[in-house]
Design a protein around this motif. Sequence first.
Motif, PDB file in Angstrom:
ATOM      1  N   LEU A   1       0.842  -1.186   0.000  1.00 23.72           N
ATOM      2  CA  LEU A   1       0.000   0.000   0.000  1.00 23.72           C
ATOM      3  C   LEU A   1       0.878   1.236   0.000  1.00 23.72           C
ATOM      4  CD1 LEU A   1      -2.731  -0.998   2.604  1.00 23.72           C
ATOM      5  CD2 LEU A   1      -3.117  -0.477   0.193  1.00 23.72           C
ATOM      6  N   ALA A   2       0.441   2.269  -0.677  1.00 24.48           N
ATOM      7  CA  ALA A   2       1.263   3.474  -0.792  1.00 24.48           C
ATOM      8  C   ALA A   2       1.466   4.122   0.577  1.00 24.48           C
ATOM      9  CB  ALA A   2       0.598   4.464  -1.737  1.00 24.48           C
ATOM     10  N   PRO A   3       2.719   4.368   0.976  1.00 25.60           N
ATOM     11  CA  PRO A   3       2.985   5.103   2.213  1.00 25.60           C
ATOM     12  C   PRO A   3       2.780   6.601   1.982  1.00 25.60           C
ATOM     13  CG  PRO A   3       5.040   4.561   1.130  1.00 25.60           C
ATOM     14  CD  PRO A   3       3.951   3.943   0.304  1.00 25.60           C
ATOM     15  N   GLU A   4       2.947   7.378   3.026  1.00 25.71           N
ATOM     16  CA  GLU A   4       2.779   8.832   2.877  1.00 25.71           C
ATOM     17  C   GLU A   4       3.820   9.403   1.929  1.00 25.71           C
ATOM     18  OE1 GLU A   4       2.599  10.984   6.497  1.00 25.71           O
ATOM     19  OE2 GLU A   4       0.937   9.800   7.328  1.00 25.71           O
ATOM     20  N   ARG A   5       5.032   8.912   2.010  1.00 23.57           N
ATOM     21  CA  ARG A   5       6.094   9.369   1.114  1.00 23.57           C
ATOM     22  C   ARG A   5       6.508   8.190   0.239  1.00 23.57           C
ATOM     23  NH1 ARG A   5       8.614  14.090   2.358  1.00 23.57           N
ATOM     24  NH2 ARG A   5      10.649  13.338   1.648  1.00 23.57           N
ATOM     25  N   LEU A   6       6.407   8.387  -1.057  1.00 22.19           N
ATOM     26  CA  LEU A   6       6.563   7.307  -2.011  1.00 22.19           C
ATOM     27  C   LEU A   6       8.022   7.138  -2.456  1.00 22.19           C
ATOM     28  CD1 LEU A   6       3.579   8.217  -4.384  1.00 22.19           C
ATOM     29  CD2 LEU A   6       3.529   6.717  -2.380  1.00 22.19           C
ATOM     30  N   ILE A   7       8.354   5.922  -2.829  1.00 24.59           N
ATOM     31  CA  ILE A   7       9.600   5.660  -3.542  1.00 24.59           C
ATOM     32  C   ILE A   7       9.244   5.511  -5.015  1.00 24.59           C
ATOM     33  CG2 ILE A   7      11.516   4.069  -3.899  1.00 24.59           C
ATOM     34  CD1 ILE A   7      11.380   3.385  -0.943  1.00 24.59           C
ATOM     35  N   ALA A   8       9.781   6.379  -5.844  1.00 25.23           N
ATOM     36  CA  ALA A   8       9.535   6.338  -7.290  1.00 25.23           C
ATOM     37  C   ALA A   8      10.736   5.707  -7.978  1.00 25.23           C
ATOM     38  CB  ALA A   8       9.298   7.737  -7.839  1.00 25.23           C
ATOM     39  N   VAL A   9      10.460   4.856  -8.953  1.00 24.58           N
ATOM     40  CA  VAL A   9      11.511   4.335  -9.820  1.00 24.58           C
ATOM     41  C   VAL A   9      11.344   4.985 -11.191  1.00 24.58           C
ATOM     42  CG1 VAL A   9      12.013   2.171  -8.670  1.00 24.58           C
ATOM     43  CG2 VAL A   9      10.059   2.286 -10.199  1.00 24.58           C
ATOM     44  N   VAL A  10      12.457   5.360 -11.777  1.00 23.09           N
ATOM     45  CA  VAL A  10      12.434   6.061 -13.067  1.00 23.09           C
ATOM     46  C   VAL A  10      13.468   5.439 -13.984  1.00 23.09           C
ATOM     47  CG1 VAL A  10      11.644   8.239 -12.053  1.00 23.09           C
ATOM     48  CG2 VAL A  10      14.096   7.795 -12.266  1.00 23.09           C
ATOM     49  N   SER A  11      13.333   5.725 -15.267  1.00 25.18           N
ATOM     50  CA  SER A  11      14.237   5.170 -16.261  1.00 25.18           C
ATOM     51  C   SER A  11      15.664   5.661 -16.048  1.00 25.18           C
ATOM     52  CB  SER A  11      13.762   5.552 -17.660  1.00 25.18           C
ATOM     53  OG  SER A  11      14.682   5.118 -18.631  1.00 25.18           O
ATOM     54  N   ARG A  12      16.609   4.742 -16.099  1.00 26.67           N
ATOM     55  CA  ARG A  12      18.011   5.113 -15.964  1.00 26.67           C
ATOM     56  C   ARG A  12      18.532   5.787 -17.228  1.00 26.67           C
ATOM     57  NH1 ARG A  12      21.868   3.360 -12.538  1.00 26.67           N
ATOM     58  NH2 ARG A  12      20.667   1.570 -11.835  1.00 26.67           N
ATOM     59  N   SER A  13      18.053   5.341 -18.396  1.00 29.19           N
ATOM     60  CA  SER A  13      18.606   5.800 -19.673  1.00 29.19           C
ATOM     61  C   SER A  13      17.698   6.748 -20.439  1.00 29.19           C
ATOM     62  CB  SER A  13      18.918   4.594 -20.567  1.00 29.19           C
ATOM     63  OG  SER A  13      19.847   3.734 -19.951  1.00 29.19           O
ATOM     64  N   HIS A  14      16.427   6.871 -20.032  1.00 24.68           N
ATOM     65  CA  HIS A  14      15.471   7.657 -20.820  1.00 24.68           C
ATOM     66  C   HIS A  14      14.682   8.619 -19.931  1.00 24.68           C
ATOM     67  CE1 HIS A  14      16.188   5.056 -24.305  1.00 24.68           C
ATOM     68  NE2 HIS A  14      16.119   4.042 -23.461  1.00 24.68           N
ATOM     69  N   TYR A  15      15.346   9.202 -18.963  1.00 26.41           N
ATOM     70  CA  TYR A  15      14.671  10.142 -18.064  1.00 26.41           C
ATOM     71  C   TYR A  15      14.419  11.461 -18.802  1.00 26.41           C
ATOM     72  CZ  TYR A  15      13.456  12.357 -13.622  1.00 26.41           C
ATOM     73  OH  TYR A  15      12.791  12.981 -12.603  1.00 26.41           O
ATOM     74  N   ASP A  16      13.266  12.121 -18.504  1.00 21.77           N
ATOM     75  CA  ASP A  16      12.960  13.372 -19.188  1.00 21.77           C
ATOM     76  C   ASP A  16      12.295  14.354 -18.234  1.00 21.77           C
ATOM     77  OD1 ASP A  16      10.219  12.641 -19.016  1.00 21.77           O
ATOM     78  OD2 ASP A  16      10.376  11.525 -20.883  1.00 21.77           O
ATOM     79  N   SER A  17      12.169  15.596 -18.676  1.00 18.91           N
ATOM     80  CA  SER A  17      11.617  16.649 -17.825  1.00 18.91           C
ATOM     81  C   SER A  17      10.138  16.428 -17.535  1.00 18.91           C
ATOM     82  CB  SER A  17      11.823  18.022 -18.480  1.00 18.91           C
ATOM     83  OG  SER A  17      11.203  18.069 -19.752  1.00 18.91           O
ATOM     84  N   ASP A  18       9.413  15.750 -18.419  1.00 21.03           N
ATOM     85  CA  ASP A  18       8.007  15.453 -18.147  1.00 21.03           C
ATOM     86  C   ASP A  18       7.860  14.593 -16.898  1.00 21.03           C
ATOM     87  OD1 ASP A  18       7.158  16.883 -20.345  1.00 21.03           O
ATOM     88  OD2 ASP A  18       7.083  15.142 -21.668  1.00 21.03           O
TER      89      ASP A  18
END
Length: 258
Positions: free
Chosen positions: A147-164
């Motif tokens: 279940l989502a905690p109050e503060r989330l851990i986000a995973v993002v792309s290592r090679s294709h991260y963008d400003s969006d």
Amino acid sequence: MIEIAIEAGALVMRGFRGEREFDAKDDGSPVTECDRGAEELIAARLGAAFAAIPVVGEEAVSEGHSPGELGQRFFLVDPLDGTREFVAGLPDFTVNIALVEDGEPVAGVVFAPAYGELFFGSPEGAAKERVAKDGGRQGAHPIGARLAPERLIAVVSRSHYDSDTDGFLAGHELEATVPVGSSLKFCRIAEGAADLYPKLGRTMEWDTAAGQAVLEAAGGSVRQLDGVPLTYGRRLGQGRADFANPPFVARGRDDPAS
């Protein structure tokens, strides 16, 4: 599917320990002989075991081989997801095999051979298993999204991260933002190690189907930005290429009973 993914992972690891030479596809993305060899192996093994079910593989499609009519059931294969990480000598790459029925990924296997981590999901649930260097399986255990905690851990792309992605994450309370390559992002949410994965840029169906199957079997979700579940089998729709995904967000469990 599990046995085939482990066999393909062994092939990939032999290349990972070598020179890791690569070519560029028409879109500029890298491709190696491990991508091609692993896909040939997977397609052959699936074809032998499930002759009536079409196989859609990343490398075959990228080389212009259309799979034709797919019907209600087909396999989606990414033989080496995270090729950029593979070429760079990073371990965040996976072998992905998914079975799609009526547009939904109903079973999926994600194998990260450099980590020896195997994830799989089906209507019976999701599990994780250690795999030894010799391919020996060491016993699976169930996993579940949290279940989502109050503060989330986000995973993002290592090679294709963008400003969006920055803009999307700005609307959430975050404990951490962790770069991860390949479909392991889905699996980290599925095992309760992360909570959120937004992908607003381009992905293809073979990038996501197996990871989605694992995550949904673990109680999580993968939805388009309008809340509609991410589905599969797109063919030249809405000005997009065959098998291109719209933007989506993967999350952990949002219902204590799910």
